[in-house]
Design a protein around this motif. Structure first.
Motif, PDB file in Angstrom:
ATOM      1  N   GLN A   1      -7.472  -3.909  -4.175  1.00  0.00           N
ATOM      2  CA  GLN A   1      -6.427  -2.892  -4.320  1.00  0.00           C
ATOM      3  C   GLN A   1      -5.148  -3.364  -3.629  1.00  0.00           C
ATOM      4  O   GLN A   1      -4.054  -2.984  -4.026  1.00  0.00           O
ATOM      5  CB  GLN A   1      -6.909  -1.559  -3.749  1.00  0.00           C
ATOM      6  CG  GLN A   1      -8.038  -0.973  -4.586  1.00  0.00           C
ATOM      7  CD  GLN A   1      -8.474   0.404  -4.133  1.00  0.00           C
ATOM      8  OE1 GLN A   1      -7.904   0.984  -3.208  1.00  0.00           O
ATOM      9  NE2 GLN A   1      -9.498   0.933  -4.773  1.00  0.00           N
TER      10      GLN A   1
ATOM     11  N   ASP B   1     -13.017  -3.228  -8.696  1.00  0.00           N
ATOM     12  CA  ASP B   1     -11.887  -2.310  -8.861  1.00  0.00           C
ATOM     13  C   ASP B   1     -11.279  -2.564 -10.227  1.00  0.00           C
ATOM     14  O   ASP B   1     -10.738  -3.649 -10.471  1.00  0.00           O
ATOM     15  CB  ASP B   1     -10.848  -2.556  -7.759  1.00  0.00           C
ATOM     16  CG  ASP B   1     -11.374  -2.188  -6.389  1.00  0.00           C
ATOM     17  OD1 ASP B   1     -11.375  -0.994  -6.063  1.00  0.00           O
ATOM     18  OD2 ASP B   1     -11.822  -3.097  -5.652  1.00  0.00           O
TER      19      ASP B   1
ATOM     20  N   ASN C   1      -1.327   0.239  -4.508  1.00  0.00           N
ATOM     21  CA  ASN C   1      -2.303   1.216  -4.971  1.00  0.00           C
ATOM     22  C   ASN C   1      -2.449   2.277  -3.897  1.00  0.00           C
ATOM     23  O   ASN C   1      -2.877   1.985  -2.786  1.00  0.00           O
ATOM     24  CB  ASN C   1      -3.641   0.533  -5.288  1.00  0.00           C
ATOM     25  CG  ASN C   1      -3.542  -0.232  -6.582  1.00  0.00           C
ATOM     26  OD1 ASN C   1      -3.308   0.349  -7.636  1.00  0.00           O
ATOM     27  ND2 ASN C   1      -3.664  -1.558  -6.511  1.00  0.00           N
ATOM     28  N   SER C   2      -2.054   3.491  -4.244  1.00  0.00           N
ATOM     29  CA  SER C   2      -1.918   4.547  -3.232  1.00  0.00           C
ATOM     30  C   SER C   2      -3.111   5.488  -3.217  1.00  0.00           C
ATOM     31  O   SER C   2      -3.556   5.968  -4.261  1.00  0.00           O
ATOM     32  CB  SER C   2      -0.645   5.357  -3.512  1.00  0.00           C
ATOM     33  OG  SER C   2      -0.528   6.400  -2.584  1.00  0.00           O
TER      34      SER C   2
ATOM     35  N   GLY D   1      -8.933  -1.120 -13.726  1.00  0.00           N
ATOM     36  CA  GLY D   1      -7.884  -0.196 -14.156  1.00  0.00           C
ATOM     37  C   GLY D   1      -8.446   0.894 -15.054  1.00  0.00           C
ATOM     38  O   GLY D   1      -9.458   0.693 -15.745  1.00  0.00           O
TER      39      GLY D   1
ATOM     40  N   SER E   1     -10.892   6.619  -6.485  1.00  0.00           N
ATOM     41  CA  SER E   1      -9.824   6.075  -7.322  1.00  0.00           C
ATOM     42  C   SER E   1      -8.503   6.176  -6.577  1.00  0.00           C
ATOM     43  O   SER E   1      -8.362   6.971  -5.644  1.00  0.00           O
ATOM     44  CB  SER E   1      -9.752   6.808  -8.662  1.00  0.00           C
ATOM     45  OG  SER E   1      -9.360   8.136  -8.457  1.00  0.00           O
TER      46      SER E   1
ATOM     47  N   THR F   1      -4.025   4.061 -12.918  1.00  0.00           N
ATOM     48  CA  THR F   1      -5.052   4.347 -11.910  1.00  0.00           C
ATOM     49  C   THR F   1      -5.976   3.140 -11.770  1.00  0.00           C
ATOM     50  O   THR F   1      -6.111   2.326 -12.692  1.00  0.00           O
ATOM     51  CB  THR F   1      -5.920   5.557 -12.318  1.00  0.00           C
ATOM     52  OG1 THR F   1      -6.437   5.309 -13.632  1.00  0.00           O
ATOM     53  CG2 THR F   1      -5.129   6.851 -12.290  1.00  0.00           C
ATOM     54  N   VAL F   2      -6.584   3.042 -10.601  1.00  0.00           N
ATOM     55  CA  VAL F   2      -7.594   2.009 -10.348  1.00  0.00           C
ATOM     56  C   VAL F   2      -8.841   2.709  -9.817  1.00  0.00           C
ATOM     57  O   VAL F   2      -8.746   3.594  -8.958  1.00  0.00           O
ATOM     58  CB  VAL F   2      -7.079   0.974  -9.323  1.00  0.00           C
ATOM     59  CG1 VAL F   2      -8.206   0.074  -8.853  1.00  0.00           C
ATOM     60  CG2 VAL F   2      -5.969   0.127  -9.944  1.00  0.00           C
TER      61      VAL F   2
ATOM     62  N   GLY G   1      -3.661  -6.653  -5.818  1.00  0.00           N
ATOM     63  CA  GLY G   1      -3.324  -6.339  -7.210  1.00  0.00           C
ATOM     64  C   GLY G   1      -4.200  -7.059  -8.193  1.00  0.00           C
ATOM     65  O   GLY G   1      -5.091  -7.813  -7.834  1.00  0.00           O
TER      66      GLY G   1
ATOM     67  N   THR H   1      -3.950   5.502  -7.144  1.00  0.00           N
ATOM     68  CA  THR H   1      -2.879   5.501  -8.142  1.00  0.00           C
ATOM     69  C   THR H   1      -2.032   4.246  -7.963  1.00  0.00           C
ATOM     70  O   THR H   1      -1.556   3.967  -6.863  1.00  0.00           O
ATOM     71  CB  THR H   1      -1.988   6.748  -7.960  1.00  0.00           C
ATOM     72  OG1 THR H   1      -2.822   7.903  -8.061  1.00  0.00           O
ATOM     73  CG2 THR H   1      -0.902   6.811  -9.015  1.00  0.00           C
ATOM     74  N   THR H   2      -1.859   3.498  -9.045  1.00  0.00           N
ATOM     75  CA  THR H   2      -0.985   2.317  -8.994  1.00  0.00           C
ATOM     76  C   THR H   2       0.461   2.781  -9.078  1.00  0.00           C
ATOM     77  O   THR H   2       0.813   3.590  -9.947  1.00  0.00           O
ATOM     78  CB  THR H   2      -1.299   1.375 -10.173  1.00  0.00           C
ATOM     79  OG1 THR H   2      -2.682   1.039 -10.118  1.00  0.00           O
ATOM     80  CG2 THR H   2      -0.463   0.092 -10.100  1.00  0.00           C
TER      81      THR H   2
ATOM     82  N   THR I   1       3.095  -7.370  -3.651  1.00  0.00           N
ATOM     83  CA  THR I   1       2.282  -6.162  -3.502  1.00  0.00           C
ATOM     84  C   THR I   1       2.276  -5.799  -2.022  1.00  0.00           C
ATOM     85  O   THR I   1       2.582  -6.629  -1.164  1.00  0.00           O
ATOM     86  CB  THR I   1       0.834  -6.365  -3.994  1.00  0.00           C
ATOM     87  OG1 THR I   1       0.200  -7.377  -3.195  1.00  0.00           O
ATOM     88  CG2 THR I   1       0.790  -6.761  -5.452  1.00  0.00           C
TER      89      THR I   1
END
Ligand SMILES: CC(C)(COP(=O)(O)OP(=O)(O)OC[C@H]1O[C@@H](n2cnc3c(N)ncnc32)[C@H](O)[C@@H]1OP(=O)(O)O)[C@@H](O)C(=O)NCCC(=O)NCCS
Length: 285
Positions: A282, A237, A107-108, A239, A258, A126-127, A285, A260-261, A72
């Motif tokens: 995040q 956090d 995670n962006s 999913g 939130s 998403t997270v 992972g 985006t994964t 990650t």
């Protein structure tokens, strides 16, 4: 290491106080609630890079390899005044050199997505960050009769459970969390069926990872930490498909943001009945 512009150099991030303090300044500058110890843990478990200009640290990035097939990355921060000069792109290119042929997950934030897409990352989910102050008496103690504090003999079982649910070995991370936080397991008739870790992070405590066979067991594990952390700020956090979001909100842990994964390559196969209901973070992972 390589230069982006003649005045900027990239070098490995060390665990020395100066590097950790510079990293802390960066995270503060972009409004992230990291503490110095969060950077220490992140650095010690991974491989970090810092960018410097005129002796000032201006950007950071870290990757965490989990074996030969998966990694990650995160803590990718460019100081606000330095953004838009190609630093983020250059740091990510360096990280991806070091991860080699591994699949890489991150995670962006909204602002990072274009950068990651240009390196072949694809959105996969998403997270959601849930955060709140735990009120006393939130959780019914009777519901927690299957949940207990983990002991040394449980470690191998929960490492195996984690490896199957995550798809790679996170032994070093779990051992480190065991030192700084506390682990709970859910056990029925001598069979350990899930586990969760709570540790200091950011504004208070974070609960994660939470690994269980179903959402109801994940709730029991989280309730354990709601009970022991009354009055504290707790973060989870989770999913988008965890089935926990409405329940977390009802516990007073409101969704505050939130991400985006995104994955580049194929994540190793997940085996066994256990699933991830809350992330370690995040970044991890
Ligand atoms: C995301 C971040 C690391 C990008 O770093 P940067 O040095 O500004 O980015 P670069 O100059 O290397 O640009 C790389 C690409 O990002 C994209 N990008 C840059 N600024 C952007 C913006 N404001 N909004 C959307 N995309 C942007 C562009 O696609 C750009 O590529 P291009 O110029 O070839 O089109 C930086 O904005 C940052 O630190 N943000 C705050 C912390 C954060 O959210 N980090 C990401 C965590 S996952």
């Amino acid at each position: 290491m390589n230069s982006i512009q003649p005045s900027v150099t990239l070098r490995p991030m060390t665990g020395e106080a100066g590097d950790l303090e510079s990293a802390l300044e960066l995270s503060r500058a972009v409004g992230w609630a990291y503490r110095l110890d969060d950077w220490r843990v992140a650095q010690s478990l991974g491989q970090g890079i810092l960018a410097e200009e005129n002796g000032q640290v201006i950007a950071s990035a870290i990757c965490w390899p989990y074996g030969d097939a998966f990694a990650t990355c995160g803590s990718i921060i460019v100081a606000p005044a330095m953004q838009g000069r190609g630093l983020g792109r250059s740091l990510l290119a360096h990280l991806l050199q070091s991860t080699g042929s591994r699949a890489v997950m991150l995670n962006s934030t909204a602002v990072g997505m274009r950068l990651y897409e240009s390196f072949g990352f694809e959105a996969t989910g998403t997270v959601h960050q849930h955060l709140g102050q735990v009120s006393a008496g939130t959780a019914d103690a009777e519901r927690g009769r299957w949940v207990r504090k983990a002991n040394a003999e449980d470690l191998q079982t929960l490492l195996q459970m984690d490896r199957q649910a995550f798809g790679a070995d996170r032994r070093r991370m779990i051992e480190e969390f065991n030192l700084i936080g506390s682990i709970a397991v859910i056990e029925r008739a001598g069979d350990i069926q899930g586990y969760a870790i709570c540790r200091p992070f950011g504004l208070g405590q974070v609960v994660g990872p939470v690994i269980a066979c179903g959402a109801e067991d994940a709730k029991l594990l989280i309730e354990h930490f709601l009970r022991v952390n009354a009055g504290q700020i707790l973060r989870i956090d989770t999913g988008g498909d965890s089935g926990l979001r409405d329940w977390l909100t009802a516990q007073g842990l409101l969704e505050v943001s939130s991400v985006t994964t995104m994955i580049r390559g194929h994540r190793p196969q997940i085996t066994g009945p256990h699933r991830i209901f809350a992330l370690a973070s995040q970044s991890f992972g």
